[in-house]
Design a protein around this motif. Structure first.
Motif, PDB file in Angstrom:
ATOM      1  N   LEU A  85       0.278  15.802   4.355  1.00 15.98           N
ATOM      2  CA  LEU A  85      -0.432  15.796   3.322  1.00 15.98           C
ATOM      3  C   LEU A  85      -0.991  14.215   2.981  1.00 15.98           C
ATOM      4  O   LEU A  85      -0.054  13.383   3.160  1.00 15.98           O
ATOM      5  N   LEU A  86      -2.495  13.904   2.989  1.00 18.97           N
ATOM      6  CA  LEU A  86      -2.702  12.680   2.810  1.00 18.97           C
ATOM      7  C   LEU A  86      -2.697  12.354   1.308  1.00 18.97           C
ATOM      8  O   LEU A  86      -3.137  12.953   0.592  1.00 18.97           O
ATOM      9  N   VAL A  87      -1.899  11.452   1.087  1.00 15.24           N
ATOM     10  CA  VAL A  87      -1.933  10.813  -0.449  1.00 15.24           C
ATOM     11  C   VAL A  87      -2.580   9.636  -0.452  1.00 15.24           C
ATOM     12  O   VAL A  87      -2.552   8.667   0.279  1.00 15.24           O
ATOM     13  N   LYS A  88      -3.453   9.442  -1.678  1.00 16.53           N
ATOM     14  CA  LYS A  88      -4.252   8.183  -1.840  1.00 16.53           C
ATOM     15  C   LYS A  88      -3.683   7.797  -3.219  1.00 16.53           C
ATOM     16  O   LYS A  88      -3.490   8.494  -4.285  1.00 16.53           O
ATOM     17  N   TYR A  89      -3.332   6.365  -3.195  1.00 20.32           N
ATOM     18  CA  TYR A  89      -2.716   5.807  -4.631  1.00 20.32           C
ATOM     19  C   TYR A  89      -3.530   4.219  -4.960  1.00 20.32           C
ATOM     20  O   TYR A  89      -3.831   3.813  -3.721  1.00 20.32           O
ATOM     21  N   SER A  90      -3.747   3.997  -6.162  1.00 22.30           N
ATOM     22  CA  SER A  90      -4.269   2.858  -6.342  1.00 22.30           C
ATOM     23  C   SER A  90      -3.067   1.975  -7.121  1.00 22.30           C
ATOM     24  O   SER A  90      -2.911   2.393  -8.474  1.00 22.30           O
ATOM     25  N   GLY A  91      -2.332   1.094  -6.649  1.00 23.90           N
ATOM     26  CA  GLY A  91      -1.370   0.377  -7.465  1.00 23.90           C
ATOM     27  C   GLY A  91      -0.380  -0.169  -6.654  1.00 23.90           C
ATOM     28  O   GLY A  91      -0.365  -0.087  -5.593  1.00 23.90           O
ATOM     29  N   VAL A  92       0.635  -0.755  -7.335  1.00 24.61           N
ATOM     30  CA  VAL A  92       1.878  -1.476  -6.600  1.00 24.61           C
ATOM     31  C   VAL A  92       2.808  -0.360  -6.520  1.00 24.61           C
ATOM     32  O   VAL A  92       3.240   0.444  -7.321  1.00 24.61           O
ATOM     33  N   LEU A  93       3.282  -0.217  -4.925  1.00 26.55           N
ATOM     34  CA  LEU A  93       4.372   0.634  -4.608  1.00 26.55           C
ATOM     35  C   LEU A  93       5.582   0.232  -5.254  1.00 26.55           C
ATOM     36  O   LEU A  93       5.842  -0.759  -5.325  1.00 26.55           O
ATOM     37  N   PRO A  94       6.669   1.432  -5.332  1.00 28.81           N
ATOM     38  CA  PRO A  94       7.884   0.996  -5.700  1.00 28.81           C
ATOM     39  C   PRO A  94       8.546   0.160  -4.876  1.00 28.81           C
ATOM     40  O   PRO A  94       8.142   0.030  -3.457  1.00 28.81           O
ATOM     41  N   ASP A  95       9.517  -0.657  -5.116  1.00 25.89           N
ATOM     42  CA  ASP A  95      10.511  -1.480  -4.254  1.00 25.89           C
ATOM     43  C   ASP A  95      10.936  -0.720  -3.033  1.00 25.89           C
ATOM     44  O   ASP A  95      10.945  -1.155  -2.037  1.00 25.89           O
ATOM     45  N   LEU A  96      11.251   0.347  -3.388  1.00 19.96           N
ATOM     46  CA  LEU A  96      11.912   1.295  -2.257  1.00 19.96           C
ATOM     47  C   LEU A  96      11.005   2.234  -1.313  1.00 19.96           C
ATOM     48  O   LEU A  96      11.505   2.824  -0.560  1.00 19.96           O
TER      49      LEU A  96
END
Lengths: 142, 171, 635
Positions: A85-96
């Motif tokens: 599944l292709l996921v698009k996100y805009s933002g800072v990814l979590p540390d882990l």
């Protein structure tokens, strides 16, 4: 009416009233804020859930993370080892957040079949696989 | 009437406890039943000592146990002495999966404390481990004479566990 | 060797606490053999044993004895010494031992504080609880287990999230609250068994509930503060199952505090108070079970282990079902002659209790709902989101706030004169207008939640202040003496509500990309990304970014870090926070996108400190009230 009776009656009415309100709120809260969980395979085969707020989970596919150098846009594939599944996100990814690690994304399915995430969750444990993913993987086996 | 009201909490909590027991029970079953009586998954990974590329066919001595271990895993050191004992048991072969680990450190540890494994599969990304549904280390799988997975055990492998869960499939 | 001694102490404590818990049983078979005089010495012994046991575990951490499995899994040579000590309760086994020790401390305090113990079997019931939990520790979660023959050179390390000051004190205080709820539970059960649930029982129990609630409040507050600065998301409450597991018992305990007032002063609601003390304790047990058994996953969850789950559920069943069976047969049916009307303190407290308990149950329901759903819909998974809890809690919070104010002016039985409420309404309205105008001038915008929180803030604050005024002048001093605690606690809720409302209204959050030297403007503040350096510490390495923030009034620097802990292979962000009375400036480092180009999360949080300030007031007020109640009853 006898005062003791009246007192009891009022007490019961109040309890009844408060419980009804609570049930109303619980039902309302649950019907609008439940986030159903889907695996990439389930999302591939269903079209009726486009636009609703849901959760999807899987392992982040190796070498699938594409980050922009000028914006916070990021996209990656999650997999249940059957479908991706292709996921698009805009933002800072979590540390882990990392490749080959479990991740749960919250958001909705866009018209083109990609997943528009509003939130990305990863857990503080290197051996952690989201239980939903673990379950989904197990189901695929059987 | 008063009596019914005062027994209401009891009824509610009895139902709550009963359902919690059921949830707990379901949880356990799920963990164990995944791959039981299934074929061991295919894989293609190098051996820990880099000597060759391994696949499912290299696990040839049936029955065998395969132990998921790592240097960062403390409990693995607990079961290590017992694995060393098993190495001398002619009825069973012991293989290892070195899980999400550093090759050099892993070889170092085996040098220092002894190597119970016929060989270890080097699985730094946990690919085989995922196919096996591994949650963490240590985990031990028993593959019977028919080549099917018989037992999955999470946590340290001890003589007691061995007696209780493993011996019935070996004779 | 000393480690084995620690384990031996624990086993001894288990054995003698078991003997102590048999006292009521012996007594019920043979009315002549009253062994209650044995309970106190046994409690003292159990306390000393668990104290020694815990000390030995802490000692093993301090000398890096990695032959102990628990030490090896949760500590590391390079860990600073104070974190080595707090690592003792960094995971399941040690925190359980701490919990047991604290329960023993409560029991010791109980036998020291209560005067007449000649027929009191409360201590024996406490010993039963202690016994079961020590047995649980010994059989499923032994912290003294050795790693022999191969002793690791170094330990795995404490979870970096827990390497923090707030974490060193958060668990002990929270557990003091949890364990403290065992005291009213044991007092209720022993009074049920001896048919002595009466006004005197309520009077004796109340200060204990207040004290436990004080610790629970403080523990939850510190936890929330920790999550705020340590998790790096800038939130102060996440409706995580673990948080709910602490919040629900808190709600029950607060309900109990209020219903006990009625039981003590008027003799009403005695059964209800007993039931609440059982509920409060069982909710804290249920919380422990949910968190430790791993059937609910959460950020804080400990190691998953179904075997432990079964054991804990067994303990839960024994105490909760057991006490409820006793309750359903031995509850008191003495109802006082005096009735009450809808304009009485009794009725106000009744409503308060209904609201609190239903809210608690609904939150617990939300926490358990994913399990129920999974069972009904054949494994289909869901999660209950934050909006569920938000829609739920807002109406109840409004109801409780108004109730608090109105009930302050009620009298016992029936209130004759309610004219003061009219005065309160007028004052509140005027004060509210002033506050709203100020907020509008400062923030230039008004939101539903900011207005709502101002309404609640105004009425709670003024209501509590005005409630001093109603009696004659001569009683002022006496009033101040009796009401300081409760007034402080109630005013604390006002500040808390104001903080919550304003944080959700007037906060700014941006995720941005900055290259070195670049400036970003957010709500009149210039955030300048000054520099980024690499730094190395014994137990981690870090990227450290420095910001210079400038606004009309002043300028200051903010440091934020991203740390990598090699021994546990974990990455963790340290937020850079500049706290002020009105606003917090909050920066978290994201990741490097290109040379000297990093992503950041920048936040401005308005009145966020007031949330914890309010909660601290509640804590202080509760402690003051507890102390006064102890004094009153013991004089």
């Amino acid at each position: 009416m006898h005062p003791l009776r009246k007192q009891r009656l009022i007490t019961f009415l109040v309890i009844f009233f408060a419980i009804s309100i609570a049930i109303l709120l619980v039902v309302r809260g649950l019907s609008s804020n439940l986030n159903l969980f889907y695996t990439p395979t389930e999302l591939k085969n269903s079209s009726e859930i486009k636009g609703i707020n849901i959760r999807a989970g899987g392992m982040v596919l190796k070498d699938s993370v594409v980050k922009s150098k000028t914006s916070l846009e990021v996209q990656f594939q999650i997999t249940d080892y059957e479908n991706n599944l292709l996921v698009k996100y805009s933002g800072v990814l979590p540390d882990l957040f990392s490749e080959d690690a479990g991740v749960v994304v919250q958001g909705n399915l866009a018209k083109d079949g990609s997943f528009q995430a509003t939130e990305v969750l990863a857990k503080h444990d290197e051996n952690y696989m989201p239980p939903e993913v673990a379950n989904a993987l197990k189901k695929d086996d059987s | 009437m008063n009596n019914i009201v005062t027994k209401l909490p009891l009824v509610v909590f009895v139902i709550l406890v009963a359902s919690l027991f059921i949830f707990l029970k379901n949880d356990n079953q799920e963990l164990n039943s995944v791959l039981i009586d299934k074929q061991f998954p295919d894989f293609n990974l190098s051996s820990l000592d880099k000597s060759k590329v391994l696949s499912k066919n290299d696990l040839e001595d049936l029955p065998f146990i395969i132990n998921v271990w790592a240097t960062w895993c403390i409990t693995c050191r607990v079961e290590h002495p017992f694995l060393m004992q098993l190495k001398n048991n002619p009825d069973i072969t012991v293989y290892g999966i070195n899980y999400k680990d550093d090759r050099r450190e892993a070889l170092n540890l085996l040098d220092r404390t002894g190597n119970p494994f016929k060989f270890s599969i080097f699985d730094p990304e946990g690919r085989l481990a995922i196919d096996l549904g591994v949650y963490g280390a240590p985990e031990t799988f028993l593959i019977g004479k028919d080549g099917l997975i018989k037992v999955r055990h999470t946590g340290a492998l001890t003589p007691e566990v061995w007696e209780e869960k493993f011996t019935k499939y070996i004779d | 060797m000393i480690v084995e001694v620690g384990f031996l102490f624990l086993i001894s404590a288990m054995v003698i606490s078991f003997m102590g818990s048999l006292v009521p049983l012996v007594w019920s078979f043979n009315k002549e053999t009253n062994l209650t005089s044995l309970i106190s010495p046994i409690i003292v012994l159990v306390f000393l044993f668990t104290l020694s046991s815990l000390s030995i575990l802490i000692y093993s951490f301090s000398i890096d004895d990695f032959s102990v499995k628990y030490v090896a899994q949760n500590s590391n040579i390079n860990l600073p010494i104070y974190y080595k000590l707090s690592a003792t309760w960094g995971a399941h086994e040690g925190s359980l031992l701490l919990w047991i020790f604290l329960l023993c401390s409560w029991s010791l305090f109980y036998i020291l504080k209560e005067k007449d113990l000649s027929k009191d079997i409360t201590g024996s019931i406490l010993l039963q609880i202690i016994f079961f939990f020590i047995a649980f520790t010994v059989f499923t979660s032994n912290p003294f287990e050795r790693l022999l023959p191969v002793v690791p050179q170094n330990g795995v390390d404490l979870n970096p999230l827990l390497q923090d000051f707030a974490f060193t004190i958060h668990p002990p205080i929270l557990y003091l609250g949890y364990a403290g709820l065992a005291i009213p539970f044991a007092m209720s059960v022993s009074s049920l068994l001896q048919n002595s649930v009466n006004q005197d029982w309520a009077r004796r129990t109340r200060p204990w509930v207040l004290m436990a609630t004080g610790f629970l409040t403080l523990g939850i507050t510190i936890g929330s503060w920790w999550a705020y600065y340590e998790l790096g998301w800038g939130g102060w409450w996440f409706w995580d199952p673990v948080e709910n597991a602490a919040f629900v018992p808190w709600l029950m305990a607060v309900a109990l505090i209020h219903s006990l007032i009625v039981s003590e002063k008027r003799g009403h609601f005695k059964n209800w108070s007993v039931l609440l003390s059982i509920l409060a304790f069982s909710m804290s047990l249920l919380g422990t079970f949910l968190v430790r058994s791993g059937i609910l996953t959460s950020v804080h969850a400990f190691a998953l282990d179904p075997e432990r789950g079964v054991f804990l559920l067994g303990i839960f069943t024994y105490f909760v079902i057991g006490s409820l069976i006793i309750f359903s047969f031995k509850n008191t049916n003495k109802i006082p002659e005096t009735g009450y009307t809808t304009t009485s303190k009794e009725f106000g407290f009744l409503l308060n209790n209904i609201f609190l308990v239903i809210l608690g149950i609904a939150i617990m329901f939300g926490t358990l709902f994913p399990l129920i759903y999974e069972a009904i819909f054949d494994g289909k998974q869901i999660s209950v989101g934050r909006p569920y809890y938000d829609t739920l809690i807002i109406p109840f919070a409004i109801g409780l706030a108004f109730l608090q104010v109105v009930a302050l002016f009620f009298s016992w039985g029936k209130t004759e004169n309610l004219s003061i409420l009219k005065a309160l309404a007028i004052y509140s309205f005027l004060f509210f207008i002033v506050l709203v105008s100020i907020s509008y001038l400062v923030f230039e915008e008004l939101y539903f939640s900011s207005i709502l929180s101002l309404v609640l803030f105004t009425i709670i604050l003024l209501g509590n202040l005005l409630s001093f005024k109603q009696k004659e002048r001569s009683k002022y001093l006496a009033q101040i003496y009796t009401k300081t605690g409760s007034t402080l606690a109630h005013i604390g809720t006002a500040f808390f509500v104001l903080g919550v409302g304003f944080v959700s209204s007037y906060s700014f959050e941006r995720e941005i990309i900055l290259s070195k030297g670049q400036v970003y403007e957010l709500a009149g503040n210039n955030f300048k990304f000054e520099r980024i350096i690499k730094e190395s510490q014994p137990n981690y390495s870090a990227d450290k970014a420095t910001f210079i923030v400038e606004n009309e009034n002043n300028s200051f620097t903010l440091n934020t870090e991203k740390r990598f802990y090699p021994s546990s292979n974990q990455v963790m962000s340290e937020a850079g926070i500049r706290p002020t009375l009105i606003k917090d400036y909050y920066v978290t480092l994201g990741e490097e996108l290109d040379t000297d180009i990093w992503s950041f999360r920048i936040q401005i949080k308005t009145l966020v400190r007031w949330i914890w300030f309010g909660a601290l007031l509640v804590t202080i007020g509760t402690f003051i009230s507890s102390r006064r109640n102890f004094r009153n009853r013991d004089e």
